[in-house]
Design a protein around this motif. Structure first.
Motif, PDB file in Angstrom:
ATOM      1  N   GLY A  26     104.293  70.052  -4.742  1.00  0.00           N
ATOM      2  CA  GLY A  26     105.393  70.351  -3.839  1.00  0.00           C
ATOM      3  C   GLY A  26     105.131  71.503  -2.898  1.00  0.00           C
ATOM      4  N   ASP A  27     104.038  72.240  -3.113  1.00  0.00           N
ATOM      5  CA  ASP A  27     103.784  73.427  -2.294  1.00  0.00           C
ATOM      6  C   ASP A  27     102.569  73.253  -1.379  1.00  0.00           C
ATOM      7  OD1 ASP A  27     101.941  73.333  -4.311  1.00  0.00           O
ATOM      8  OD2 ASP A  27     101.989  75.474  -4.778  1.00  0.00           O
ATOM      9  N   ILE A  28     102.181  72.007  -1.132  1.00  0.00           N
ATOM     10  CA  ILE A  28     101.041  71.720  -0.267  1.00  0.00           C
ATOM     11  C   ILE A  28     101.508  70.778   0.835  1.00  0.00           C
ATOM     12  CG2 ILE A  28      98.722  70.713  -0.132  1.00  0.00           C
ATOM     13  CD1 ILE A  28      98.373  71.389  -3.083  1.00  0.00           C
ATOM     14  N   GLU A  29     101.143  71.084   2.070  1.00  0.00           N
ATOM     15  CA  GLU A  29     101.534  70.235   3.198  1.00  0.00           C
ATOM     16  C   GLU A  29     100.465  69.177   3.444  1.00  0.00           C
ATOM     17  OE1 GLU A  29     102.404  70.485   8.014  1.00  0.00           O
ATOM     18  OE2 GLU A  29     102.024  72.315   6.868  1.00  0.00           O
ATOM     19  N   PRO A  30     100.775  67.885   3.213  1.00  0.00           N
ATOM     20  CA  PRO A  30      99.770  66.841   3.425  1.00  0.00           C
ATOM     21  C   PRO A  30      99.615  66.515   4.905  1.00  0.00           C
ATOM     22  CG  PRO A  30     101.808  65.860   2.693  1.00  0.00           C
ATOM     23  CD  PRO A  30     102.044  67.347   2.693  1.00  0.00           C
ATOM     24  N   ILE A  31      98.388  66.401   5.359  1.00  0.00           N
ATOM     25  CA  ILE A  31      98.086  66.046   6.743  1.00  0.00           C
ATOM     26  C   ILE A  31      97.261  64.754   6.718  1.00  0.00           C
ATOM     27  CG2 ILE A  31      96.980  66.761   8.892  1.00  0.00           C
ATOM     28  CD1 ILE A  31      99.355  68.521   8.143  1.00  0.00           C
ATOM     29  N   SER A  32      97.798  63.684   7.272  1.00  0.00           N
ATOM     30  CA  SER A  32      97.104  62.398   7.223  1.00  0.00           C
ATOM     31  C   SER A  32      96.870  61.803   8.606  1.00  0.00           C
ATOM     32  CB  SER A  32      97.893  61.403   6.373  1.00  0.00           C
ATOM     33  OG  SER A  32      97.950  61.825   5.030  1.00  0.00           O
ATOM     34  N   ASP A  33      96.940  62.634   9.639  1.00  0.00           N
ATOM     35  CA  ASP A  33      96.711  62.115  10.984  1.00  0.00           C
ATOM     36  C   ASP A  33      95.405  62.634  11.583  1.00  0.00           C
ATOM     37  OD1 ASP A  33      97.405  64.743  11.335  1.00  0.00           O
ATOM     38  OD2 ASP A  33      98.893  64.386  12.914  1.00  0.00           O
ATOM     39  N   ARG A  34      94.500  63.117  10.714  1.00  0.00           N
ATOM     40  CA  ARG A  34      93.202  63.592  11.200  1.00  0.00           C
ATOM     41  C   ARG A  34      92.157  63.368  10.121  1.00  0.00           C
ATOM     42  NH1 ARG A  34      93.897  69.671  12.639  1.00  0.00           N
ATOM     43  NH2 ARG A  34      95.702  68.794  13.746  1.00  0.00           N
ATOM     44  N   GLY A  70      85.342  59.056   3.275  1.00  0.00           N
ATOM     45  CA  GLY A  70      84.702  57.998   4.036  1.00  0.00           C
ATOM     46  C   GLY A  70      83.743  58.535   5.080  1.00  0.00           C
ATOM     47  N   ALA A  71      83.744  57.892   6.245  1.00  0.00           N
ATOM     48  CA  ALA A  71      82.862  58.307   7.335  1.00  0.00           C
ATOM     49  C   ALA A  71      83.215  59.692   7.852  1.00  0.00           C
ATOM     50  CB  ALA A  71      82.929  57.283   8.465  1.00  0.00           C
ATOM     51  N   GLY A  72      84.449  60.135   7.616  1.00  0.00           N
ATOM     52  CA  GLY A  72      84.847  61.473   8.058  1.00  0.00           C
ATOM     53  C   GLY A  72      84.030  62.564   7.417  1.00  0.00           C
ATOM     54  N   SER A  84      90.430  66.860  14.764  1.00  0.00           N
ATOM     55  CA  SER A  84      91.708  66.290  15.178  1.00  0.00           C
ATOM     56  C   SER A  84      91.665  64.792  15.394  1.00  0.00           C
ATOM     57  CB  SER A  84      92.178  66.969  16.474  1.00  0.00           C
ATOM     58  OG  SER A  84      91.197  66.815  17.492  1.00  0.00           O
ATOM     59  N   SER A  85      90.483  64.172  15.282  1.00  0.00           N
ATOM     60  CA  SER A  85      90.391  62.717  15.443  1.00  0.00           C
ATOM     61  C   SER A  85      91.293  62.030  14.428  1.00  0.00           C
ATOM     62  CB  SER A  85      88.949  62.244  15.250  1.00  0.00           C
ATOM     63  OG  SER A  85      88.101  62.809  16.231  1.00  0.00           O
ATOM     64  N   THR A  86      91.935  60.950  14.847  1.00  0.00           N
ATOM     65  CA  THR A  86      92.887  60.290  13.962  1.00  0.00           C
ATOM     66  C   THR A  86      92.195  59.421  12.928  1.00  0.00           C
ATOM     67  OG1 THR A  86      93.094  58.464  15.551  1.00  0.00           O
ATOM     68  CG2 THR A  86      94.707  60.241  15.694  1.00  0.00           C
ATOM     69  N   GLN A  87      92.810  59.314  11.771  1.00  0.00           N
ATOM     70  CA  GLN A  87      92.358  58.372  10.751  1.00  0.00           C
ATOM     71  C   GLN A  87      92.665  56.959  11.232  1.00  0.00           C
ATOM     72  OE1 GLN A  87      93.691  59.179   6.741  1.00  0.00           O
ATOM     73  NE2 GLN A  87      93.648  61.377   7.060  1.00  0.00           N
ATOM     74  N   GLN A 141      98.104  52.264  20.837  1.00  0.00           N
ATOM     75  CA  GLN A 141      97.969  53.602  21.417  1.00  0.00           C
ATOM     76  C   GLN A 141      96.600  54.215  21.137  1.00  0.00           C
ATOM     77  OE1 GLN A 141     101.242  56.212  20.606  1.00  0.00           O
ATOM     78  NE2 GLN A 141     100.072  58.080  20.998  1.00  0.00           N
ATOM     79  N   GLY A 142      96.059  53.974  19.933  1.00  0.00           N
ATOM     80  CA  GLY A 142      94.841  54.673  19.526  1.00  0.00           C
ATOM     81  C   GLY A 142      93.557  53.909  19.733  1.00  0.00           C
TER      82      GLY A 142
END
Length: 354
Positions: A158-166, A180-182, A216-219, A293-294
Motif C-alpha cells: 500500500g505504500d508503493i506507487e506502481p508505474i506501468s506506463d514506461r 522483458g526487452a526493457g 519513458s517509452s511506453t510498455q 495512439q502509440g
C-alpha cells in the motif's frame, strides 16, 4: 596504397571496469530479462565480440552456491557467494514467477538490506521489484512494474506507487524495470552512463534493437485497473486483460473462478453497474485506442489484435465508446496532443470502469 584504417579506442584489460553489476537470481527468475541485461553488458565490455569483462564486469551471486532454476526450467550456476556490496556499482535482482514459493532466502534478503545501507543502488528487474519491496526496500518509492503485475503490486503493497506506463524507472538509488526487452534498454542506459553512448548503441545494434529507448517509452500494453473492485471481479478482469486478441467466453471466465456465468454477471452488475461482457468490450476498445495512439498499425490490424471480427465491428464499438471513429481519432492526433473523452452516449457506469 591501401587506405589507412581509422583508429579506434581499444579496451585496456589492465584498467578497472567502468561498470560493475552484481546479479541475484530469484527462484523461477525470467531468463529473458537476465539474458538481455547481461548480454548488453557483455557486448559493451570488449572490442568486437571478445566478451572479455574489461569495460563492464558482472557477477552472478548466490547464498547457497546451488544452481538457480529459471521459470522455463533452465538452471544457471552462480559464479560467487554474496560478495561485498562495495565491489559493485549496482546490484540487480532478476525476478520471475510470483507465486511459486519464496523468491529468495533470508540470507539474501539481509544482504540486500546491507547493500542498501551501504548506498549501493539496487535494481529490480521484472518481479525483482517485488523482492525489493518484500525486503522493505521500496517503501514510499515509485516502482515500475509490468502491466501484467500492476494489480499484484497494488494488492500487496500500500505504500508503493506502481508505474506501468514506461519500461523502466530511476527513483534515486532504486531502479525498477518492467522486464522483458526493457531489461536491455535499462542495461544500455547504465552502459551509456558509465562506459559511453557508443558502447550502448553497439550492444543494442548487435542484439538487433534499432536504438536505445528512454525510460519513458511506453510498455506494449496499458494496465486496466477496476477501481474498488472485489477480488473475484479483479481476477475476472485479469483473465480478460490477458486475452484481448482472442477473447474468452464469459462462461469460460466464470468456470475459471468456480462460479456460473449468471453469478459472475450479478457480481459485475452489483459492483460496476455493467455486466462482464460490457467491461470486456470496453477494455478491448480502450486497448485499441492505445494502439491507435502509440503505434502506426493499420486500423484493420488494431481490430484483429483487440479481438474484433473486422475493422467495421471495431469502428462501431469505438464510436459508441468515444463518440468518433478510429480514423477521426487518428486525424485529431495528427493535429497535436489531445485527450479522448468517452462519449456521453456511453452509460456513465461503463465510462468510469478504468
Amino acid at each position: 596504397m591501401s587506405p589507412t584504417p581509422a583508429k579506434r579506442a581499444v579496451a585496456n584489460p589492465a584498467a578497472p571496469a567502468r561498470l560493475r553489476v552484481g546479479f541475484i537470481l530469484a527462484n523461477h527468475f525470467t531468463l529473458t530479462a537476465f539474458s538481455t541485461f547481461v548480454d548488453t553488458l557483455r557486448l559493451a565490455a570488449d572490442e568486437g565480440d571478445g566478451s572479455r569483462q574489461i569495460l563492464c564486469n558482472w557477477t552472478v551471486m548466490s547464498a547457497s552456491g546451488h544452481p538457480v532454476r529459471s521459470s522455463c526450467g533452465i538452471e544457471v550456476l552462480p559464479q560467487a557467494g554474496l560478495s561485498n556490496p562495495a565491489k559493485f556499482d549496482y546490484i540487480a535482482v532478476i525476478g520471475g514467477l510470483l507465486h511459486k514459493g519464496p523468491q529468495i532466502d533470508a540470507t539474501t534478503e539481509s544482504y540486500l538490506r546491507e547493500a542498501a545501507a551501504a548506498g549501493v543502488p539496487l535494481i529490480g528487474v521484472c518481479t525483482g521489484s517485488f523482492v525489493l519491496a518484500r525486503a522493505r526496500l521500496m517503501s514510499g518509492r515509485r516502482c515500475c512494474v509490468s502491466w501484467y503485475h500492476h494489480r499484484d503490486l497494488i494488492d500487496e503493497f500500500g505504500d508503493i506507487e506502481p508505474i506501468s506506463d514506461r519500461i523502466f524507472l530511476v527513483d534515486g538509488d532504486r531502479i525498477t524495470c518492467s522486464g522483458g526487452a526493457g531489461a536491455a534498454d535499462l542495461a544500455a542506459m547504465l552502459v551509456s552512463r558509465h562506459v559511453g553512448e557508443q558502447s550502448a548503441r553497439k550492444s543494442l545494434n548487435v542484439l538487433l534493437f534499432d536504438a536505445p529507448r528512454p525510460a519513458s517509452s511506453t510498455q506494449p500494453a496499458p494496465p486496466y485497473v477496476l477501481q474498488g473492485a472485489s477480488e473475484r471481479v479483479r481476477r475476472a478482469s485479469l483473465l480478460m486483460e490477458q486475452s484481448l486478441a482472442e477473447p474468452l467466453a464469459i462462461e469460460a471466465i466464470a468456470r475459471r473462478l468456480v462460479m456460473s456465468a449468471r453469478q459472475l454477471d450479478r457480481l459485475f452488475q452489483a459492483e460496476l453497474g455493467v455486466g462482464p461482457a460490457a467491461v470486456y468490450r470496453a477494455m478491448r476498445v480502450e486497448h485499441g485506442r492505445w494502439m491507435l495512439q502509440g503505434t502506426t498499425r493499420p486500423i484493420a490490424d488494431v481490430a484483429s489484435l483487440t479481438g474484433f471480427a473486422d475493422s467495421a465491428h471495431f469502428s462501431r464499438a469505438f464510436r459508441k465508446q468515444f463518440g468518433m471513429t478510429p480514423s477521426q481519432w487518428r486525424q485529431r492526433l495528427a493535429q497535436g496532443p489531445t485527450e479522448l473523452v468517452p462519449s456521453d452516449d456511453t452509460a456513465s457506469s461503463e465510462r468510469r470502469i478504468f
